[in-house]
Design a protein around this motif. Structure first.
Motif, PDB file in Angstrom:
ATOM      1  N   THR A   1       0.819  -1.060   0.256  1.00 38.93           N
ATOM      2  CA  THR A   1       0.176   0.213   0.567  1.00 38.93           C
ATOM      3  C   THR A   1       1.038   1.289  -0.010  1.00 38.93           C
ATOM      4  O   THR A   1       1.647   1.078   0.687  1.00 38.93           O
ATOM      5  CB  THR A   1      -0.735   0.202   1.169  1.00 38.93           C
ATOM      6  OG1 THR A   1      -2.013  -0.943   0.930  1.00 38.93           O
ATOM      7  CG2 THR A   1      -1.827   1.123   0.973  1.00 38.93           C
ATOM      8  N   VAL A   2       0.770   1.835  -0.642  1.00 29.70           N
ATOM      9  CA  VAL A   2       1.279   3.251  -0.863  1.00 29.70           C
ATOM     10  C   VAL A   2       0.120   4.559  -0.882  1.00 29.70           C
ATOM     11  O   VAL A   2      -0.675   5.038  -1.414  1.00 29.70           O
ATOM     12  CB  VAL A   2       2.042   4.017  -2.231  1.00 29.70           C
ATOM     13  CG1 VAL A   2       3.058   4.431  -2.770  1.00 29.70           C
ATOM     14  CG2 VAL A   2       3.030   2.335  -2.726  1.00 29.70           C
ATOM     15  N   ASP A   3       0.984   5.616   0.407  1.00 32.16           N
ATOM     16  CA  ASP A   3      -0.100   7.209   0.568  1.00 32.16           C
ATOM     17  C   ASP A   3       0.249   7.487  -1.037  1.00 32.16           C
ATOM     18  O   ASP A   3       1.614   7.761  -0.684  1.00 32.16           O
ATOM     19  CB  ASP A   3       0.030   7.138   1.559  1.00 32.16           C
ATOM     20  CG  ASP A   3      -0.479   8.797   1.716  1.00 32.16           C
ATOM     21  OD1 ASP A   3      -0.320   9.200   0.873  1.00 32.16           O
ATOM     22  OD2 ASP A   3      -0.274   8.531   3.254  1.00 32.16           O
TER      23      ASP A   3
ATOM     24  N   THR B   1       8.276   3.934  -6.255  1.00 35.18           N
ATOM     25  CA  THR B   1       7.989   2.246  -5.179  1.00 35.18           C
ATOM     26  C   THR B   1       7.195   1.457  -6.628  1.00 35.18           C
ATOM     27  O   THR B   1       7.207   2.005  -7.922  1.00 35.18           O
ATOM     28  CB  THR B   1       6.718   2.726  -4.297  1.00 35.18           C
ATOM     29  OG1 THR B   1       5.878   3.158  -5.181  1.00 35.18           O
ATOM     30  CG2 THR B   1       7.171   3.591  -3.896  1.00 35.18           C
TER      31      THR B   1
ATOM     32  N   HIS C   1       4.145  -0.730  -8.113  1.00 40.56           N
ATOM     33  CA  HIS C   1       2.186   0.156  -8.401  1.00 40.56           C
ATOM     34  C   HIS C   1       1.884  -0.289  -6.630  1.00 40.56           C
ATOM     35  O   HIS C   1       1.831  -1.578  -6.062  1.00 40.56           O
ATOM     36  CB  HIS C   1       1.132  -0.286  -8.695  1.00 40.56           C
ATOM     37  CG  HIS C   1       2.044   0.239 -10.375  1.00 40.56           C
ATOM     38  ND1 HIS C   1       2.639  -0.302 -11.374  1.00 40.56           N
ATOM     39  CD2 HIS C   1       1.683   1.349 -11.129  1.00 40.56           C
ATOM     40  CE1 HIS C   1       2.577   0.366 -12.300  1.00 40.56           C
ATOM     41  NE2 HIS C   1       2.176   1.362 -12.313  1.00 40.56           N
ATOM     42  N   SER C   2       0.997   1.020  -6.361  1.00 40.25           N
ATOM     43  CA  SER C   2       0.276   0.328  -4.506  1.00 40.25           C
ATOM     44  C   SER C   2      -0.906  -0.687  -5.271  1.00 40.25           C
ATOM     45  O   SER C   2      -1.246  -0.834  -6.044  1.00 40.25           O
ATOM     46  CB  SER C   2      -0.801   1.817  -4.695  1.00 40.25           C
ATOM     47  OG  SER C   2      -1.128   1.102  -3.492  1.00 40.25           O
ATOM     48  N   HIS C   3      -1.065  -1.390  -4.499  1.00 38.59           N
ATOM     49  CA  HIS C   3      -2.093  -2.696  -3.882  1.00 38.59           C
ATOM     50  C   HIS C   3      -1.280  -4.301  -5.122  1.00 38.59           C
ATOM     51  O   HIS C   3      -2.271  -4.917  -5.560  1.00 38.59           O
ATOM     52  CB  HIS C   3      -3.201  -2.003  -4.757  1.00 38.59           C
ATOM     53  CG  HIS C   3      -4.306  -1.462  -4.046  1.00 38.59           C
ATOM     54  ND1 HIS C   3      -4.924   0.175  -5.018  1.00 38.59           N
ATOM     55  CD2 HIS C   3      -4.491  -0.627  -2.746  1.00 38.59           C
ATOM     56  CE1 HIS C   3      -5.048   0.546  -4.208  1.00 38.59           C
ATOM     57  NE2 HIS C   3      -5.001   0.120  -2.666  1.00 38.59           N
TER      58      HIS C   3
ATOM     59  N   VAL D   1       5.324   3.594   2.549  1.00 44.32           N
ATOM     60  CA  VAL D   1       5.299   2.768   2.251  1.00 44.32           C
ATOM     61  C   VAL D   1       5.007   1.760   3.032  1.00 44.32           C
ATOM     62  O   VAL D   1       5.124   1.420   4.153  1.00 44.32           O
ATOM     63  CB  VAL D   1       6.632   2.373   1.635  1.00 44.32           C
ATOM     64  CG1 VAL D   1       6.024   1.222   0.130  1.00 44.32           C
ATOM     65  CG2 VAL D   1       7.165   3.625   0.487  1.00 44.32           C
TER      66      VAL D   1
ATOM     67  N   ARG E   1      -7.616  -6.343  -1.421  1.00 44.18           N
ATOM     68  CA  ARG E   1      -7.615  -5.131  -1.007  1.00 44.18           C
ATOM     69  C   ARG E   1      -8.942  -5.289   0.210  1.00 44.18           C
ATOM     70  O   ARG E   1      -8.380  -4.985   1.455  1.00 44.18           O
ATOM     71  CB  ARG E   1      -7.790  -4.049  -1.992  1.00 44.18           C
ATOM     72  CG  ARG E   1      -7.116  -3.629  -2.996  1.00 44.18           C
ATOM     73  CD  ARG E   1      -7.300  -2.572  -3.603  1.00 44.18           C
ATOM     74  NE  ARG E   1      -7.920  -1.679  -3.118  1.00 44.18           N
ATOM     75  CZ  ARG E   1      -8.118  -0.096  -3.754  1.00 44.18           C
ATOM     76  NH1 ARG E   1      -7.751  -0.443  -5.144  1.00 44.18           N
ATOM     77  NH2 ARG E   1      -8.845   0.554  -3.024  1.00 44.18           N
TER      78      ARG E   1
END
Length: 342
Positions: free
Chosen positions: A104-106, A123, A125-127, A165, A305
């Motif tokens: 998970t990336v803010d 980073t 990709h988030s998720h 992160v 998720r």
């Protein structure tokens, strides 16, 4: 503060930073590491690397070396489920997954961090589903020497919500399946939904604790939903009846069963007719027929998720539009592809 000297005059000095060597197609890495004491035998190699001059560092009180800066930045970026070691290589520090789980990336914090001059973080990709030990991000201060204040400001931005992160473990849930469709219920066609959905749930470490087949009948679908909930399921997947045909009654039945929060429609293809609902804190995922005809659909974006503890609503389904168009590649490489990675 940097002092420039000729390489041949640097014998006995210690290098202030790693010196990189690049041999195309063969090697890229430090030929000499920070702290190495230059000897006479090094001069020729340094010059072959294009280093006719070296730099000595005399830091002012408000200045910081790239390696110390990288450690401060990594400490701010690293959230739950992230590990890193204070051993910079060429001024960079990698952030690794400490556990198997969902990255998970803010995104807002990451963008604000990267807006600070002379620092960076990149980073995955988030998720993204990641494995323990996997590199998920890397950071560095861009110049060799910089002011301390921007480094500390960037680290504070990243750390604001517990780290920009993080990796969340996937919950192990008991999932129930409700397979709708009169033709399946009456045995006119063989069901393929149950094994498909079961395989996806099991692959993520959870278990299917019950499967119920019902016709396109509102009351029977409601009864099946409530039966699974009464048996203590943590997640319910309901297949079929998600289109706009008059005899597709599954959505109405989900509301009748007590769902107060229902989100119908996702900005992703395949899977536009996907549904997310909640009865209390129990998520119900309505899977349209595309789940049978495509290896990867919006379900494969949402399910991890959900298991990562995220509550999926209208906003989350809407943001899937950027990157949410599957290219139907002849050889599917999901999750190593752009689908759902907006």
């Amino acid at each position: 503060m940097l002092k420039k000297i000729k390489a041949e005059h640097a014998v006995g000095s210690r290098l202030a930073h790693d010196i990189t060597e690049i041999r195309p197609g063969e090697f890229k890495g430090p030929a000499f590491q920070k702290g190495h004491e230059v000897c006479q035998e090094d001069i020729c190699r340094l010059q072959k690397l294009g280093k006719n001059h070296l730099y000595l560092i005399d830091l002012e009180d408000d200045e910081i070396h790239e390696n110390e800066a990288a450690a401060i930045l990594a400490g701010g970026l690293a959230g739950e489920g992230i590990r890193w070691e204070d051993h910079p290589r060429e001024g960079k520090i990698g952030l690794h997954a400490a556990i198997d789980g969902l990255l998970t990336v803010d995104l807002a914090a990451l963008a604000a961090f990267n807006m600070v001059d002379e620092v960076m973080c990149a980073t995955l990709h988030s998720h993204t589903l990641v494995h323990k030990g996997q590199l998920v991000a890397a950071t560095r201060a861009i110049p060799l020497v910089m002011k301390r204040a921007p480094v500390e400001r960037a680290a504070a931005i990243a750390a604001g919500n517990g780290g920009a992160v993080s990796v969340k473990p996937l919950k192990k849930v008991s999932a129930g399946l409700v397979i709708t469709g009169s033709e399946v219920y009456r045995g006119l066609i063989q069901d393929r939904f149950a094994p498909t959905l079961s395989a996806k749930i099991i692959a993520l470490g959870s278990a299917v604790t019950g499967t119920t087949f019902v016709p396109d009948d509102e009351e029977m679908i409601v009864h099946a939903i409530r039966k699974h909930l009464n048996h203590g399921c943590d997640l319910l997947l309901i297949s079929g009846g998600m289109s706009v045909d008059p005899d597709d009654v599954t959505r109405k039945a989900i509301r009748m069963a007590g769902a107060e929060e229902v989100h119908y429609g996702a900005a992703a293809l395949p899977g536009a007719m996907f549904l997310v609902a909640y009865i209390g804190n129990i998520p119900l995922l309505g899977v349209p027929a595309c789940g049978l005809h495509h290896r990867v659909t919006v379900l494969d974006l949402v399910l991890p998720r959900i298991l990562g503890g995220e509550r999926i609503g209208k906003k989350e389904l809407a943001f899937m539009g950027h990157g949410g168009l599957c290219q139907d590649c002849p050889e599917c490489t999901h999750p190593h592809c752009p689908f759902g990675k907006g």
